[in-house]
Motif scaffolding. Structure first.
Motif, PDB file in Angstrom:
ATOM      1  N   GLY A  35       0.812  -1.204   0.000  1.00 36.62           N
ATOM      2  CA  GLY A  35       0.000   0.000   0.000  1.00 36.62           C
ATOM      3  C   GLY A  35       0.848   1.257   0.000  1.00 36.62           C
ATOM      4  N   ARG A  36       0.157   2.375   0.239  1.00 39.07           N
ATOM      5  CA  ARG A  36       0.813   3.689   0.214  1.00 39.07           C
ATOM      6  C   ARG A  36       1.045   4.189   1.638  1.00 39.07           C
ATOM      7  NH1 ARG A  36      -3.259   5.653  -4.298  1.00 39.07           N
ATOM      8  NH2 ARG A  36      -2.202   4.720  -6.079  1.00 39.07           N
ATOM      9  N   TRP A  37       2.242   4.730   1.852  1.00 41.23           N
ATOM     10  CA  TRP A  37       2.651   5.228   3.155  1.00 41.23           C
ATOM     11  C   TRP A  37       3.219   6.631   3.008  1.00 41.23           C
ATOM     12  CZ3 TRP A  37       1.860   1.943   7.269  1.00 41.23           C
ATOM     13  CH2 TRP A  37       1.650   0.593   6.968  1.00 41.23           C
ATOM     14  N   GLU A  38       3.020   7.454   4.031  1.00 35.73           N
ATOM     15  CA  GLU A  38       3.590   8.792   4.038  1.00 35.73           C
ATOM     16  C   GLU A  38       4.313   9.017   5.362  1.00 35.73           C
ATOM     17  OE1 GLU A  38       2.514  13.477   3.322  1.00 35.73           O
ATOM     18  OE2 GLU A  38       1.070  11.956   2.755  1.00 35.73           O
ATOM     19  N   ALA A  39       5.508   9.629   5.285  1.00 34.56           N
ATOM     20  CA  ALA A  39       6.303   9.885   6.488  1.00 34.56           C
ATOM     21  C   ALA A  39       5.537  10.799   7.425  1.00 34.56           C
ATOM     22  CB  ALA A  39       7.643  10.495   6.121  1.00 34.56           C
ATOM     23  N   LYS A 132       8.446  -1.758  13.262  1.00 36.93           N
ATOM     24  CA  LYS A 132       7.023  -1.886  13.593  1.00 36.93           C
ATOM     25  C   LYS A 132       6.250  -1.893  12.277  1.00 36.93           C
ATOM     26  CE  LYS A 132       3.182   0.119  16.144  1.00 36.93           C
ATOM     27  NZ  LYS A 132       2.743   1.190  17.045  1.00 36.93           N
ATOM     28  N   LEU A 133       5.289  -2.796  12.198  1.00 34.68           N
ATOM     29  CA  LEU A 133       4.429  -2.872  11.022  1.00 34.68           C
ATOM     30  C   LEU A 133       3.043  -3.280  11.479  1.00 34.68           C
ATOM     31  CD1 LEU A 133       3.930  -2.819   7.978  1.00 34.68           C
ATOM     32  CD2 LEU A 133       4.820  -5.159   7.869  1.00 34.68           C
ATOM     33  N   SER A 134       2.102  -2.357  11.307  1.00 34.09           N
ATOM     34  CA  SER A 134       0.709  -2.641  11.631  1.00 34.09           C
ATOM     35  C   SER A 134      -0.142  -2.109  10.483  1.00 34.09           C
ATOM     36  CB  SER A 134       0.315  -1.980  12.961  1.00 34.09           C
ATOM     37  OG  SER A 134       0.323  -0.572  12.844  1.00 34.09           O
ATOM     38  N   ARG A 135      -1.440  -2.176  10.644  1.00 36.63           N
ATOM     39  CA  ARG A 135      -2.322  -1.681   9.578  1.00 36.63           C
ATOM     40  C   ARG A 135      -2.099  -0.208   9.280  1.00 36.63           C
ATOM     41  NH1 ARG A 135      -8.379  -3.022   9.631  1.00 36.63           N
ATOM     42  NH2 ARG A 135      -8.251  -0.857  10.218  1.00 36.63           N
ATOM     43  N   ARG A 136      -1.736   0.567  10.294  1.00 36.05           N
ATOM     44  CA  ARG A 136      -1.646   2.024  10.122  1.00 36.05           C
ATOM     45  C   ARG A 136      -0.243   2.599  10.250  1.00 36.05           C
ATOM     46  NH1 ARG A 136      -6.747   2.081  13.450  1.00 36.05           N
ATOM     47  NH2 ARG A 136      -8.367   2.217  11.872  1.00 36.05           N
ATOM     48  N   VAL A 137       0.695   1.861  10.852  1.00 31.91           N
ATOM     49  CA  VAL A 137       2.022   2.409  11.137  1.00 31.91           C
ATOM     50  C   VAL A 137       3.120   1.498  10.603  1.00 31.91           C
ATOM     51  CG1 VAL A 137       3.627   3.091  12.980  1.00 31.91           C
ATOM     52  CG2 VAL A 137       1.190   3.582  13.207  1.00 31.91           C
ATOM     53  N   LEU A 138       4.096   2.124   9.976  1.00 31.97           N
ATOM     54  CA  LEU A 138       5.314   1.452   9.508  1.00 31.97           C
ATOM     55  C   LEU A 138       6.491   2.239  10.061  1.00 31.97           C
ATOM     56  CD1 LEU A 138       7.021  -0.438   7.682  1.00 31.97           C
ATOM     57  CD2 LEU A 138       6.587   1.192   5.818  1.00 31.97           C
ATOM     58  N   VAL A 155      12.260   6.415  10.689  1.00 36.12           N
ATOM     59  CA  VAL A 155      11.235   7.150   9.952  1.00 36.12           C
ATOM     60  C   VAL A 155       9.912   6.435  10.206  1.00 36.12           C
ATOM     61  CG1 VAL A 155      10.462   8.032   7.741  1.00 36.12           C
ATOM     62  CG2 VAL A 155      12.927   7.825   8.210  1.00 36.12           C
ATOM     63  N   GLU A 156       8.976   7.165  10.787  1.00 37.90           N
ATOM     64  CA  GLU A 156       7.639   6.610  11.020  1.00 37.90           C
ATOM     65  C   GLU A 156       6.745   7.022   9.864  1.00 37.90           C
ATOM     66  OE1 GLU A 156       3.836   7.102  13.974  1.00 37.90           O
ATOM     67  OE2 GLU A 156       5.843   7.321  14.850  1.00 37.90           O
ATOM     68  N   TYR A 157       6.165   6.028   9.226  1.00 40.10           N
ATOM     69  CA  TYR A 157       5.222   6.257   8.132  1.00 40.10           C
ATOM     70  C   TYR A 157       3.830   5.910   8.628  1.00 40.10           C
ATOM     71  CZ  TYR A 157       9.141   6.391   4.832  1.00 40.10           C
ATOM     72  OH  TYR A 157      10.284   6.722   4.166  1.00 40.10           O
ATOM     73  N   ARG A 158       2.851   6.608   8.081  1.00 40.43           N
ATOM     74  CA  ARG A 158       1.438   6.290   8.342  1.00 40.43           C
ATOM     75  C   ARG A 158       0.797   5.918   7.017  1.00 40.43           C
ATOM     76  NH1 ARG A 158      -0.178   8.904  13.409  1.00 40.43           N
ATOM     77  NH2 ARG A 158       1.662   8.511  14.701  1.00 40.43           N
ATOM     78  N   ARG A 159      -0.104   4.978   7.083  1.00 39.78           N
ATOM     79  CA  ARG A 159      -0.777   4.523   5.865  1.00 39.78           C
ATOM     80  C   ARG A 159      -1.643   5.634   5.286  1.00 39.78           C
ATOM     81  NH1 ARG A 159      -1.186  -0.280   3.712  1.00 39.78           N
ATOM     82  NH2 ARG A 159      -0.663  -1.423   5.597  1.00 39.78           N
ATOM     83  N   VAL A 160      -1.562   5.800   3.970  1.00 36.36           N
ATOM     84  CA  VAL A 160      -2.392   6.779   3.268  1.00 36.36           C
ATOM     85  C   VAL A 160      -3.699   6.084   2.907  1.00 36.36           C
ATOM     86  CG1 VAL A 160      -2.592   8.227   1.212  1.00 36.36           C
ATOM     87  CG2 VAL A 160      -0.380   7.969   2.345  1.00 36.36           C
ATOM     88  N   LYS A 161      -4.812   6.727   3.220  1.00 31.92           N
ATOM     89  CA  LYS A 161      -6.128   6.105   2.974  1.00 31.92           C
ATOM     90  C   LYS A 161      -6.554   6.262   1.555  1.00 31.92           C
ATOM     91  CE  LYS A 161      -7.361   6.881   7.684  1.00 31.92           C
ATOM     92  NZ  LYS A 161      -8.133   7.514   8.656  1.00 31.92           N
TER      93      LYS A 161
END
Length: 161
Positions: A35-39, A132-138, A155-161
């Motif tokens: 999927g898509r992730w944003e820092a 860390k890898l979950s549905r919302r955080v990488l 670098v903490e990424y959050r999933r882009v909806k």
């Protein structure tokens, strides 16, 4: 005749094995990573016993500036990990694309192995550890390097909806 049939059977088995070995291996990709992730934030992790000379280097103005721009929404680090083992990474500041990278990746023991032939350094993600890898955080981490021994950048990424 039977001898010829045995030879033919052996031939086909060897040919099938050769074709399987020649076929491109499918990337090992955790489903949660796709999927898509944003820092969201950039930080450092340090061991307790870090010399002051190295600790002083943690106050990096360029990282602080980038973190501030990410928080304000004027800088974006975005990555898309695809199921086919491909990824696309872009860094924008304002409307300007500062970096664009396309490559391939796999995951081996919670570590990204990535390659981007057109990238100056091979890949922005090669060797990054998935902390860390979950549905919302990488959360990805990698050593800063010889300049700051023992220090990891995260670098903490959050999933882009």
């Amino acid at each position: 005749m039977r001898k010829n049939l045995l030879k033919a059977g052996s031939y086909w088995r060897h040919l099938a094995a050769a074709l399987l070995l020649a076929a491109p291996a499918h990337a090992q990709v955790p489903a949660e990573l796709l999927g898509r992730w944003e820092a969201y934030e950039i930080g450092f992790t340090v061991p307790n016993a870090l010399p002051d000379s190295v600790r002083d280097r943690l106050n990096d103005p360029s990282t602080a500036d980038l973190n501030h721009a990410i928080a304000e929404g004027t800088a974006h680090l975005r990555v898309e990990f695809r199921a086919d083992g491909g990824y696309q990474f872009t860094v924008t500041r304002g409307e300007e694309v500062v970096q664009a990278e396309i490559g391939t990746y796999s995951v081996v023991k919670d570590r990204l192995r990535a390659s981007s032939p057109s990238s100056r350094n091979g890949s922005s993600f090669d060797g990054h550890q998935i902390r860390k890898l979950s549905r919302r955080v990488l959360l990805l981490a990698f050593p800063v390097g010889e300049y700051m021994p023992g220090v990891d950048e995260e670098v903490e990424y959050r999933r882009v909806k």
